[in-house]
Write an enzyme that holds these catalytic residues in place. Structure first.
Site: not given
Ligand code: ARG
Length: 277
Positions: A33, A77, A102, A149, A178, A180, A266, A272
């Site tokens: 990201n 992560d 991931r 995503r 995302h 959230d 991150a 998160c």
């Molecule tokens: N580095 C992680 C990713 O890009 C961060 C995830 C953050 N999580 C969230 N629920 N927004 O997947």
């Protein structure tokens, strides 16, 4: 009729439960990201203190229980448990991550929830679903975010499992990849969001369906103001978001601002780091 398996603790003394994962292996070693940059190293001691502050705050809160999953080496992560899946009652809909980096987390989360007695489901292949990162319940309404995503086709399956209709919101700014990161339900009426992160039609949906919208200014959205944890009258959110914090204080919330600087490297902050279970 047996409703819950023995392992599923539904005790009334802890009506609010979160899953967290200690940041033992947290670091930025890949870039999936726009916030992630492998040259911007994580200060591991700081990250561990920031995570602990959140963990201790939640653990001490009345009516809240925090469960932990063991961290796994080379899955940096995994600390962002919000992406493990979506939990509703005794159902766990496991994520299917977009990026290979991931995907390794999937079996660990699945195993944890199975062991706890949850019924686990997955969305049909090849669709991507990144859990609470892109699917949030506001009271009984399901809001989902798609584009960067999760796939909207996955949300269709999720809504089917939950037997709910849903508002599919298209995201349009990569920095808010995302749901959230740009939207947070706070009560059945109030939600915090950064409108510009959403495609025009999704903005309209939000303004039409959220009775009490709290609009976040860009500079605070970029400090992850929307990535907050809300339960009862408590809000935990990142520092440096005074306008959003005071809008919530004015509505009678107790706002706690914590430092999430290392996790922001991150692309994540308060929300998160927890999954509602
Ligand atoms: N580095 C992680 C990713 O890009 C961060 C995830 C953050 N999580 C969230 N629920 N927004 O997947």
């Amino acid at each position: 009729m047996k409703r819950f398996s023995k392992n599923l603790d539904t005790s009334r003394s802890h009506p609010i439960r979160f899953l967290m994962c200690p940041p033992d292996y947290f670091e930025v070693v890949y870039e999936i990201n726009p916030w992630m940059c492998v040259e911007r190293k994580v200060d591991q001691l700081k990250a561990s203190c920031q995570w602990k502050a959140l963990y201790e705050f939640l653990s001490a809160a009345e009516g809240v229980k925090v469960d932990l999953i063991d961290p796994v080496a080379k899955l940096p992560d995994m600390v962002f448990t919000a992406n493990a899946g979506l939990v509703h009652k005794r159902l766990f809909i496991r994520s299917q991550f977009r990026y290979g980096e991931r995907k390794g987390e999937e079996p660990y989360f699945e195993k944890w929830f199975r062991r706890k007695g949850y019924i686990t489901k997955t969305v049909p292949q090849p669709f991507v679903f990144e859990g609470e990162g892109d699917a949030l319940l506001m009271n009984e309404e399901l809001y989902t975010g798609f584009h960067f995503r999760s796939d909207v086709e996955a949300h269709d399956a999720v809504a089917g499992y939950l037997k709910k209709s849903y508002f599919a919101l298209e995201l349009q700014d990569r920095r808010f990849y995302h749901l959230d990161t740009c939207f947070a339900p706070v009560s059945s009426d109030t939600a915090v969001f950064y409108p510009e992160a959403f495609a025009p039609y999704a903005q309209l949906t939000l303004f039409e369906t959220v009775k009490d919208p709290v609009e976040v200014p860009q500079q605070e959205a970029l400090r992850f103001a929307c990535n907050l944890i809300a339960f009862e009258k408590q809000i935990i959110m990142p520092q440096g978001c005074p306008q959003t914090a005071s809008a919530l204080t004015d509505r009678g919330y107790e706002v706690h601002q914590l430092d999430f600087s290392e996790f922001m490297k991150a692309g994540g902050a308060a929300k998160c780091l927890v999954l509602k279970i």
